[in-house]
Design a protein around this motif. Structure first.
Motif, mmCIF file in Angstrom:
data_model
loop_
_atom_site.group_PDB
_atom_site.id
_atom_site.type_symbol
_atom_site.label_atom_id
_atom_site.label_comp_id
_atom_site.label_asym_id
_atom_site.label_seq_id
_atom_site.Cartn_x
_atom_site.Cartn_y
_atom_site.Cartn_z
ATOM 1 N N ILE A 324 -10.840 126.570 41.030
ATOM 2 C CA ILE A 324 -12.153 126.537 40.360
ATOM 3 C C ILE A 324 -12.046 126.670 38.845
ATOM 4 O O ILE A 324 -13.053 126.549 38.135
ATOM 5 C CB ILE A 324 -13.078 127.646 40.911
ATOM 6 C CG1 ILE A 324 -12.510 129.047 40.655
ATOM 7 C CG2 ILE A 324 -13.355 127.437 42.373
ATOM 8 C CD1 ILE A 324 -13.116 129.767 39.506
ATOM 9 N N LEU A 325 -10.822 126.914 38.334
ATOM 10 C CA LEU A 325 -10.664 127.175 36.905
ATOM 11 C C LEU A 325 -11.136 126.005 36.042
ATOM 12 O O LEU A 325 -11.866 126.193 35.056
ATOM 13 C CB LEU A 325 -9.195 127.507 36.593
ATOM 14 C CG LEU A 325 -8.880 127.796 35.118
ATOM 15 C CD1 LEU A 325 -9.691 128.982 34.618
ATOM 16 C CD2 LEU A 325 -7.385 128.046 34.938
ATOM 17 N N PHE A 326 -10.733 124.786 36.416
ATOM 18 C CA PHE A 326 -11.117 123.622 35.605
ATOM 19 C C PHE A 326 -12.632 123.453 35.570
ATOM 20 O O PHE A 326 -13.226 123.222 34.511
ATOM 21 C CB PHE A 326 -10.459 122.359 36.166
ATOM 22 C CG PHE A 326 -10.851 121.106 35.427
ATOM 23 C CD1 PHE A 326 -10.287 120.789 34.197
ATOM 24 C CD2 PHE A 326 -11.819 120.250 35.945
ATOM 25 C CE1 PHE A 326 -10.658 119.650 33.509
ATOM 26 C CE2 PHE A 326 -12.194 119.106 35.263
ATOM 27 C CZ PHE A 326 -11.613 118.798 34.042
ATOM 28 N N ASN A 327 -13.268 123.559 36.745
ATOM 29 C CA ASN A 327 -14.728 123.413 36.787
ATOM 30 C C ASN A 327 -15.433 124.547 36.045
ATOM 31 O O ASN A 327 -16.472 124.333 35.429
ATOM 32 C CB ASN A 327 -15.211 123.381 38.236
ATOM 33 C CG ASN A 327 -14.869 122.058 38.914
ATOM 34 O OD1 ASN A 327 -14.676 121.051 38.250
ATOM 35 N ND2 ASN A 327 -14.759 122.068 40.222
ATOM 36 N N LEU A 328 -14.854 125.751 36.125
ATOM 37 C CA LEU A 328 -15.423 126.877 35.371
ATOM 38 C C LEU A 328 -15.371 126.606 33.876
ATOM 39 O O LEU A 328 -16.353 126.813 33.154
ATOM 40 C CB LEU A 328 -14.659 128.160 35.713
ATOM 41 C CG LEU A 328 -15.039 129.410 34.906
ATOM 42 C CD1 LEU A 328 -16.491 129.785 35.150
ATOM 43 C CD2 LEU A 328 -14.116 130.566 35.243
ATOM 44 N N LYS A 329 -14.220 126.116 33.411
ATOM 45 C CA LYS A 329 -14.071 125.803 31.995
ATOM 46 C C LYS A 329 -15.058 124.710 31.569
ATOM 47 O O LYS A 329 -15.727 124.812 30.535
ATOM 48 C CB LYS A 329 -12.624 125.349 31.734
ATOM 49 C CG LYS A 329 -12.388 124.740 30.362
ATOM 50 C CD LYS A 329 -12.682 125.732 29.257
ATOM 51 C CE LYS A 329 -12.512 125.085 27.882
ATOM 52 N NZ LYS A 329 -12.961 125.981 26.805
ATOM 53 N N SER A 330 -15.156 123.654 32.400
ATOM 54 C CA SER A 330 -16.061 122.541 32.074
ATOM 55 C C SER A 330 -17.506 122.991 32.025
ATOM 56 O O SER A 330 -18.261 122.615 31.115
ATOM 57 C CB SER A 330 -15.900 121.421 33.116
ATOM 58 O OG SER A 330 -14.584 120.945 33.146
ATOM 59 N N ARG A 331 -17.895 123.824 33.011
ATOM 60 C CA ARG A 331 -19.284 124.292 33.046
ATOM 61 C C ARG A 331 -19.596 125.201 31.873
ATOM 62 O O ARG A 331 -20.680 125.125 31.280
ATOM 63 C CB ARG A 331 -19.544 125.020 34.375
ATOM 64 C CG ARG A 331 -21.009 125.300 34.654
ATOM 65 C CD ARG A 331 -21.798 124.034 34.737
ATOM 66 N NE ARG A 331 -23.188 124.274 35.076
ATOM 67 C CZ ARG A 331 -24.180 123.436 34.845
ATOM 68 N NH1 ARG A 331 -23.930 122.274 34.246
ATOM 69 N NH2 ARG A 331 -25.414 123.718 35.190
ATOM 70 N N LEU A 332 -18.644 126.074 31.514
ATOM 71 C CA LEU A 332 -18.835 126.948 30.345
ATOM 72 C C LEU A 332 -19.039 126.112 29.085
ATOM 73 O O LEU A 332 -19.968 126.358 28.304
ATOM 74 C CB LEU A 332 -17.610 127.846 30.178
ATOM 75 C CG LEU A 332 -17.578 129.148 30.991
ATOM 76 C CD1 LEU A 332 -16.210 129.793 30.892
ATOM 77 C CD2 LEU A 332 -18.659 130.107 30.507
ATOM 78 N N GLN A 333 -18.167 125.126 28.903
ATOM 79 C CA GLN A 333 -18.265 124.281 27.719
ATOM 80 C C GLN A 333 -19.584 123.514 27.689
ATOM 81 O O GLN A 333 -20.233 123.399 26.645
ATOM 82 C CB GLN A 333 -17.083 123.310 27.688
ATOM 83 C CG GLN A 333 -16.936 122.561 26.367
ATOM 84 C CD GLN A 333 -15.630 121.788 26.316
ATOM 85 O OE1 GLN A 333 -14.900 121.728 27.304
ATOM 86 N NE2 GLN A 333 -15.324 121.202 25.182
ATOM 87 N N GLU A 334 -19.987 123.016 28.868
ATOM 88 C CA GLU A 334 -21.243 122.260 28.962
ATOM 89 C C GLU A 334 -22.446 123.139 28.604
ATOM 90 O O GLU A 334 -23.329 122.731 27.854
ATOM 91 C CB GLU A 334 -21.389 121.706 30.373
ATOM 92 C CG GLU A 334 -22.651 120.897 30.595
ATOM 93 C CD GLU A 334 -22.802 120.450 32.035
ATOM 94 O OE1 GLU A 334 -23.931 120.039 32.403
ATOM 95 O OE2 GLU A 334 -21.824 120.519 32.797
ATOM 96 N N LEU A 335 -22.483 124.357 29.144
ATOM 97 C CA LEU A 335 -23.612 125.257 28.891
ATOM 98 C C LEU A 335 -23.628 125.755 27.456
ATOM 99 O O LEU A 335 -24.705 125.969 26.862
ATOM 100 C CB LEU A 335 -23.583 126.429 29.871
ATOM 101 C CG LEU A 335 -23.826 126.061 31.339
ATOM 102 C CD1 LEU A 335 -23.663 127.278 32.233
ATOM 103 C CD2 LEU A 335 -25.219 125.457 31.517
ATOM 104 N N ILE A 336 -22.443 125.966 26.875
ATOM 105 C CA ILE A 336 -22.380 126.370 25.467
ATOM 106 C C ILE A 336 -22.920 125.257 24.579
ATOM 107 O O ILE A 336 -23.717 125.495 23.657
ATOM 108 C CB ILE A 336 -20.932 126.735 25.086
ATOM 109 C CG1 ILE A 336 -20.518 128.045 25.762
ATOM 110 C CG2 ILE A 336 -20.791 126.875 23.574
ATOM 111 C CD1 ILE A 336 -19.044 128.361 25.635
ATOM 112 N N LEU A 337 -22.495 124.008 24.846
ATOM 113 C CA LEU A 337 -22.998 122.863 24.077
ATOM 114 C C LEU A 337 -24.504 122.692 24.259
ATOM 115 O O LEU A 337 -25.232 122.374 23.311
ATOM 116 C CB LEU A 337 -22.274 121.587 24.510
ATOM 117 C CG LEU A 337 -20.803 121.478 24.103
ATOM 118 C CD1 LEU A 337 -20.167 120.242 24.727
ATOM 119 C CD2 LEU A 337 -20.676 121.417 22.579
#
Length: 777
Positions: A324-337
């Motif tokens: 789940i690490l990759f999806n966690l990173k992607s979701r964090l980046q998406e929500l921050i943006l």
């Protein structure tokens, strides 16, 4: 019968084992043989029913079906052996695997036409029957020899051949030793074949499976455990992925991460923390520190600037976090943006609002000193400051500058009203005459420049539109035409037709380059001069869109331009469905006003509409007793809407009430001013719906009230008493029928009644005058 049934049952079992169960079998000959025994079983079954007279007693027909069954079996068996000995099955046989079944059906049909006496006559079998039995036996013996390497097929076919030889001939008494031996051979053949099929398709596969289990049992068990673990892993990953997807903000994501220990089923010894850009965003226990250096001795997995440090985790949970690490990173980046984007959009919105508010505020502030300057100029021209003839040119220049500034400020105010949504469309009745003054102003400006000017009014007058918006559109188009035309002419027209309003302005000015046309409606685009604010066309386009219209431009450099505006008009609905009748239809764009009227008139059946188009359709659908509308609807004036509705035959009994804040005493319809006491509103609507009679009396005629009441009672009419001296014109406007009890002197001196008698008579049904004179009625 038992013998035959045993054979038939065996054949069905062979069919199932050879042709149905093996889903991925590659041997076409085995499938063919399965369908062969199925076809044979069908023919054998018919033979078995006919022979003992189960269906009908016809030994000849029974023998005929026996010959068909044995012949199909013998020939089909030979073909099967042939296919088994071929390295590759011919393509045409692959297409004909079901042919034995089809052939058996065809033989059944042919039996209806082939005489049964050719095989059995007068209690004895014929030569043909005996010959065929011997032929079939030979074919089966040959097939048995050729298939000697395919056990137990040779033995089964050999016994079948013996059965055919045994039944070469017999008479009426078939239940002999010959009969028993023949069927014994036939049953033996079927049993041998079915046992062989079961050994091949059931026992051997089970034995092989048992050997595989013994050989690979440990590996299979390990594989099973891996499947179970992977299923658990997948479920955990899926649940965490769902948490990430459902999170719509950083705060929501961090909150949902708290559910991870429950999903992972962590023990008290298992811990992990998540860092993003060296900042702690999640930890499994509150007592864990936020300093990343504390976790340097922990195991970790990471991607870019997002890391998970863990201690004591089970392998399954480690694998889950890794997945789940990759999806966690992607979701964090998406929500921050997303958060940054929302912040930027909010700042842009605030800046735009500051701009609009500043533009509006400065415009209003500038208007005050300009009015003072212009007022003093007018005082100077009137001579209050003495002789100023020597200042004529500078004063004219100042006036031009003030007029130019005033136009710019008006444009800024209009633009700010549109951009902030502080302008709403309110249609009203407009006569062509209302626009003449505006047109004359630009006619004079054109003449001052030596230009020819014409403007035509065509079509329906009056018509509905927003007057202020309409004159702003016309003024800006004519203003631009005059400013940018140095010679030639300016032509304009306002055409009001059935379904639209057309405004067209044509000039012979400098024209617009084709590449600039798409941008001319942008603020401050184009050539900036002392005469142009750069906002006129922007305001025109925004106002046209506010009226749900469109604007088109045609232009050619040095030849001129044509601006054409088209705005829709409300037209009669072409189709509508008749629905339940209601008492009141309320048409008003203001929702609060509609809600107030609905609550006030709660005892009536009510429907509502927010514009003229919706109101028109609902009026035709529900044929209300009363239509309550305002004067300024967004798409049509209330007056024009009522005029159109009154022309509808199905609304001939409908009454119309204007409920508006405008004080209009020239209206022919019922009128209720906004702000009227709600009890009075209810009473007036009841009067209109109920067709009550207004009974007017004076102190001198009170004695006749009882007589009038008896008359009205017999006519089954409701009435309202009103004393003559408390009567108002508003009282009169809500009644269709009046009964007036006055003396002659009172009647002739009544300004309210005599002053409105013509108007009331023209719109009411009837007026009765009962006048008391010399104490006589």
């Amino acid at each position: 019968m038992v013998w035959e049934n045993t054979v038939i049952f065996s054949y069905y079992v062979i069919f199932i084992l050879f042709s149905i169960l093996p889903k991925k079998i590659k041997d076409s000959s085995i499938i063919f043989f399965g369908f062969l025994v199925l076809g044979t079983a069908i023919l054998e079954g018919i033979h078995a029913m006919l022979y003992p007279g189960f269906y009908q007693l016809s030994l000849g027909l029974a023998v005929e079906y026996w010959i068909y069954a044995r012949g199909l079996f013998a020939i089909g068996s030979f073909i099967t052996v042939y296919l088994l000995n071929k390295k590759e099955t011919p393509w045409f046989f692959k297409k004909a695997l079901y042919s034995p079944l089809i052939l058996s059906i065809l033989l059944i049909i042919l039996s209806l036409y082939i005489p049964d006496k050719i095989f059995y006559v007068e209690g004895k079998t014929t030569f043909l029957k005996s010959f065929l039995e011997i032929l079939y036996a030979c074919i089966l013996f040959i097939s048995s020899y050729l298939s000697r390497h395919v056990k137990p097929l040779p033995l089964g076919l050999f016994f079948a051949g013996l059965s055919n030889l045994t039944f070469t001939s017999y008479g009426e008494n078939v239940f002999t030793n010959q009969f028993v031996v023949g069927h014994a051979f036939l049953v033996s053949s079927a049993v041998i074949l079915v046992l062989g099929a079961m050994i091949e398709k059931v026992f051997i596969p089970f034995r092989e499976m048992e050997n595989l289990v013994c050989k690979y049992g440990g590996e299979i068990e390990d594989l099973y455990k891996k499947i179970i673990n992977n299923e658990s892993l997948f479920q955990k990953i899926n649940k965490i992925q769902q948490l990430l997807i459902e999170s719509n903000s950083i705060d929501e994501l961090l909150k949902k991460l708290r559910e991870m220990p429950k999903i992972l089923d962590l023990s008290s010894q298992e811990d992990f923390v998540i860092f993003n850009k060296n900042k702690l965003i999640y930890k499994t226990k509150e007592e864990l520190p936020e300093d990343i250096n504390f976790y340097k001795n922990w195991n970790n997995i990471g991607i870019l600037d997002t890391s998970i440090f863990y201690n004591g985790l089970e392998e399954t949970n480690i694998e889950t976090l890794r997945n789940i690490l990759f999806n966690l990173k992607s979701r964090l980046q998406e929500l921050i943006l997303k958060k940054e984007l929302n912040y930027s959009l909010e700042k842009i919105k605030q800046l735009d609002e500051y701009r609009v508010n500043f533009m509006r505020a400065i415009s209003h502030e500038l208007k005050t000193p300009l009015n003072v300057i212009y007022g003093n100029l007018q005082l100077m021209e009137s001579g209050i400051y003495g002789d100023i003839s020597h200042l004529e040119k500078p004063i004219e220049a100042i006036k031009t500058g003030v007029s130019r500034s005033k136009e710019l400020i008006d444009n800024l105010i209009d633009l700010s009203r549109v951009e902030t949504g502080r302008i709403s469309v309110k249609s009203e009745l407009i006569y062509f005459e209302n626009l003449y003054q505006i047109i004359d102003n630009y006619r004079n400006l054109a003449k001052e420049k030596g230009l020819e000017f014409s403007f035509d009014f065509i079509g329906d007058s009056p018509f509905s539109s927003d007057y202020q918006i309409l004159i702003t559109i016309i003024s800006n188009l004519l203003s631009n035409a005059v400013k940018y035309t140095e010679k030639g002419e300016i032509k304009g027209r306002l055409e009001v037709i059935k379904n639209k309003i057309i405004i067209e302005v044509k000039d012979t000015g400098k024209g617009i380059p084709s590449e600039n046309i798409p941008r001319i409606f942008e603020p401050f685009f184009g050539e900036r001069t002392l005469e142009s604010s750069g906002l006129g066309l922007t305001i025109v386009k925004k106002f046209v869109e506010l009226l749900k219209g469109s604007i088109h431009v045609e232009s050619e450099v040095d030849k001129g331009s044509i601006f054409r505006v088209e705005m829709p008009r409300l037209i009669r609905p072409t189709s509508f469905e008749q629905k339940e009748h209601v008492q009141v239809l309320i048409i008003d764009q203001d929702k609060e006003t509609r809600n107030l009227l609905k609550k006030t008139l709660k005892d009536f059946s009510i429907i509502e509409a927010e514009n003229g188009e919706e109101g028109y359709i609902k009026a035709l659908e529900h044929t209300p007793d009363v239509v309550i509308t305002t004067l300024g609807l967004p798409d049509i004036s209330g007056e024009e809407l009522v005029k159109r509705l009154k022309e509808e035959p199905i609304l001939k009994n409908t009454k119309f009430v204007f409920y508006t804040g405008a004080r209009r005493r020239d209206l022919e319809e019922y009128f209720i001013e906004k702000g009227t006491d709600i009890r009075e509103v209810v009473e007036k609507i009841k009067i209109i719906v109920g067709n009550k009679i207004l009974l007017i009396y004076s102190e001198n005629t009170k004695e006749y009230i009882s007589l009038a009441e008896r008359i009205l009672g017999k006519l089954n009419k409701e009435y309202v008493l009103r004393e003559f001296y408390n009567l108002t014109i508003n009282d009169l406007s809500f009644y269709d029928t009046f009964l007036i009890l006055l003396t002659e002197e009172e009647f002739l001196s009544s300004e309210i009644i005599l002053g409105n008698i013509d108007k009331l008579s023209g719109k009411r049904n009837i007026i009765f005058y009962v006048i008391r004179r010399n104490n006589k009625l």
